[in-house]
Design an enzyme around this catalytic site. Sequence first.
Site, PDB file in Angstrom:
ATOM      1  CG  HIS A  15      -6.956  -3.068   3.372  1.00  0.00           C
ATOM      2  ND1 HIS A  15      -6.114  -2.082   2.910  1.00  0.00           N
ATOM      3  CD2 HIS A  15      -8.188  -2.762   2.900  1.00  0.00           C
ATOM      4  CE1 HIS A  15      -6.816  -1.206   2.204  1.00  0.00           C
ATOM      5  NE2 HIS A  15      -8.077  -1.597   2.177  1.00  0.00           N
TER       6      HIS A  15
ATOM      7  CG  ASN B 282      -1.980   1.064   1.162  1.00  0.00           C
ATOM      8  OD1 ASN B 282      -1.813   2.093   0.511  1.00  0.00           O
ATOM      9  ND2 ASN B 282      -3.088   0.810   1.830  1.00  0.00           N
TER      10      ASN B 282
ATOM     11  N   GLY C  88     -15.208   3.015   3.872  1.00  0.00           N
ATOM     12  CA  GLY C  88     -13.821   3.478   3.900  1.00  0.00           C
ATOM     13  C   GLY C  88     -12.963   2.983   2.752  1.00  0.00           C
TER      14      GLY C  88
ATOM     15  CG  HIS D  95      -8.371  -3.253  -2.276  1.00  0.00           C
ATOM     16  ND1 HIS D  95      -9.301  -2.486  -2.937  1.00  0.00           N
ATOM     17  CD2 HIS D  95      -7.968  -2.524  -1.221  1.00  0.00           C
ATOM     18  CE1 HIS D  95      -9.446  -1.332  -2.309  1.00  0.00           C
ATOM     19  NE2 HIS D  95      -8.656  -1.328  -1.256  1.00  0.00           N
TER      20      HIS D  95
END
Length: 161
Positions: free
Chosen positions: A118, A46, A108, A116
């Site tokens: 996290h 990220n 969010g 995707h």
Amino acid sequence: MDRLWAPWRLEYLVQEKPAGCIFCGAGNERERLIFKTTPHTLIMLNRYPYVNGHLMVAPRRHTADLASLSQEEVLELWSAVALCQQALIQSAGPDGFNIGINLGKAAGAGVEEHLHIHVVPRWSGDNNFMSVVADLRVIPEALEACYDRLLPFFQAAPQVS
Ligand SMILES: [Zn+2]
């Protein structure tokens, strides 16, 4: 929590959102911070992390619809998540993980149109997950250094799925 120095988050918050999808974009894997691609997934660092080693796993197919994923895609996604966890354990020794998906802007999601997962390493004594997702954090390690430290673990890993 509101006076911390996290310039890459600030850049993300104030910049024009780039055209196109970060998960579908073309170009150099290193520049895109991609560690590994498999037939159905990609693993990426990220660029605007909440903590060191904040990884993302996405299907290579551009979709926001969890229900549309094939069995093969689900299997590869979950294998890639497990691989991320192993790479982080070996390289950074976190005490725990937050692993999850934000679907929709209200939840969010930074990139709404391409789902995707996290993978966020956690250490005892760092902030809880809600404050992590809601606020700026200090990242004491440069992004490229983090990429270089993690890459060998993905290169050494057997193929996903
Ligand atoms: Zn996409």
